[in-house]
Design a protein around this motif. Sequence first.
Motif, PDB file in Angstrom:
ATOM      1  N   ARG A  58       0.848  -1.195   0.000  1.00  0.00           N
ATOM      2  CA  ARG A  58       0.000   0.000   0.000  1.00  0.00           C
ATOM      3  C   ARG A  58       0.889   1.253   0.000  1.00  0.00           C
ATOM      4  O   ARG A  58       0.598   2.239  -0.677  1.00  0.00           O
ATOM      5  CB  ARG A  58      -0.932  -0.005   1.214  1.00  0.00           C
ATOM      6  CG  ARG A  58      -2.086  -0.985   1.104  1.00  0.00           C
ATOM      7  CD  ARG A  58      -2.919  -1.011   2.382  1.00  0.00           C
ATOM      8  NE  ARG A  58      -3.679   0.209   2.553  1.00  0.00           N
ATOM      9  CZ  ARG A  58      -4.908   0.406   2.089  1.00  0.00           C
ATOM     10  NH1 ARG A  58      -5.509  -0.530   1.382  1.00  0.00           N
ATOM     11  NH2 ARG A  58      -5.537   1.547   2.317  1.00  0.00           N
ATOM     12  N   LEU A  61      -1.574   8.700   0.137  1.00  0.00           N
ATOM     13  CA  LEU A  61      -2.136   7.647   0.973  1.00  0.00           C
ATOM     14  C   LEU A  61      -3.662   7.648   0.890  1.00  0.00           C
ATOM     15  O   LEU A  61      -4.304   6.589   0.888  1.00  0.00           O
ATOM     16  CB  LEU A  61      -1.689   7.831   2.419  1.00  0.00           C
ATOM     17  CG  LEU A  61      -0.208   7.560   2.690  1.00  0.00           C
ATOM     18  CD1 LEU A  61       0.185   8.052   4.090  1.00  0.00           C
ATOM     19  CD2 LEU A  61       0.117   6.074   2.543  1.00  0.00           C
ATOM     20  N   ALA A  62      -4.245   8.852   0.816  1.00  0.00           N
ATOM     21  CA  ALA A  62      -5.697   8.954   0.693  1.00  0.00           C
ATOM     22  C   ALA A  62      -6.174   8.373  -0.629  1.00  0.00           C
ATOM     23  O   ALA A  62      -7.224   7.703  -0.679  1.00  0.00           O
ATOM     24  CB  ALA A  62      -6.125  10.420   0.809  1.00  0.00           C
ATOM     25  N   GLY A  93      -6.498   4.627  -0.445  1.00  0.00           N
ATOM     26  CA  GLY A  93      -7.737   4.239   0.215  1.00  0.00           C
ATOM     27  C   GLY A  93      -8.962   4.473  -0.642  1.00  0.00           C
ATOM     28  O   GLY A  93      -9.890   3.641  -0.667  1.00  0.00           O
ATOM     29  N   ALA A 110      -9.168   1.620  -3.172  1.00  0.00           N
ATOM     30  CA  ALA A 110      -9.428   0.278  -2.643  1.00  0.00           C
ATOM     31  C   ALA A 110     -10.801   0.126  -1.995  1.00  0.00           C
ATOM     32  O   ALA A 110     -11.503  -0.873  -2.217  1.00  0.00           O
ATOM     33  CB  ALA A 110      -8.337  -0.102  -1.644  1.00  0.00           C
ATOM     34  N   GLU A 111     -11.209   1.094  -1.207  1.00  0.00           N
ATOM     35  CA  GLU A 111     -12.431   0.934  -0.406  1.00  0.00           C
ATOM     36  C   GLU A 111     -13.690   0.675  -1.248  1.00  0.00           C
ATOM     37  O   GLU A 111     -14.470  -0.225  -0.926  1.00  0.00           O
ATOM     38  CB  GLU A 111     -12.631   2.170   0.487  1.00  0.00           C
ATOM     39  CG  GLU A 111     -13.740   2.011   1.514  1.00  0.00           C
ATOM     40  CD  GLU A 111     -13.425   0.960   2.574  1.00  0.00           C
ATOM     41  OE1 GLU A 111     -14.385   0.410   3.158  1.00  0.00           O
ATOM     42  OE2 GLU A 111     -12.227   0.694   2.812  1.00  0.00           O
ATOM     43  N   CYS A 168     -11.169  10.586  -7.382  1.00  0.00           N
ATOM     44  CA  CYS A 168      -9.772  10.817  -6.995  1.00  0.00           C
ATOM     45  C   CYS A 168      -9.247  12.134  -7.563  1.00  0.00           C
ATOM     46  O   CYS A 168      -8.550  12.889  -6.869  1.00  0.00           O
ATOM     47  CB  CYS A 168      -8.898   9.654  -7.475  1.00  0.00           C
ATOM     48  SG  CYS A 168      -9.183   8.090  -6.600  1.00  0.00           S
TER      49      CYS A 168
END
Length: 221
Positions: free
Chosen positions: A130, A160-161, A164, A167-168, A198
């Motif tokens: 990750r 990093l956001a 997430g 993936a989420e 994004c």
Amino acid sequence: MVYRVTEKALARKADNKAKILTAARTIVAQSGFSGLTIAATAKQAGLATGSMYRYFPNKVELCTALFRQLSGREVGEMHTIAQMDLTPLEAMARCCFNFIQRAFRAPTQSYALIAEPLDPALEMERLVYRRSYAEVYRHVIERGISSGDFSPQDSKTASLAIVGMLAEPLLEPLHRFYSGDKTPYDSHQLALDISRLCLNALGAHQQAKQADLDFLIHESH
């Protein structure tokens, strides 16, 4: 007399290890890491179960090697896109779109990599990769901030956001496949929606309308 391993023996060992990982990948693609056992992998690879331990002493080491191989390939794909002659906006759009589309090419395997409960050692591998994804995105984001494609922001936090945010939204649809539900799913639209989300989060919303986004990612199909 010192025993020297011949090139032929080394080649055979490398070939068998490759066969084992290919067999393990086939099993994970069908049933996740929970279905991966030494015996099942040996059968799939056409090897004796006992010989497996010459290459992988236990299931955790086999799973770890496979996890690194699969995740490394996916990070490599993102890195390849990030290194293309693209604007930061184009690179990020294609990274996001490709990540989602690739996940649906092997949905059970993708769920296993992203969310399946794993041994603590594998959970650490998941964290490492990750961070590897985030590092690729961080460089794109920094270029985008410099070029004005993205709003000024902390690139590390933003990267990093993005990991997430990619993936989420995949967890529920990928879990369907992981659980055996083969109902068709519009992964293309999901990839567009998540990619736009994004880009919006990075401050590129004025440049990422529907038509523009389709253009940015059309070569990624």
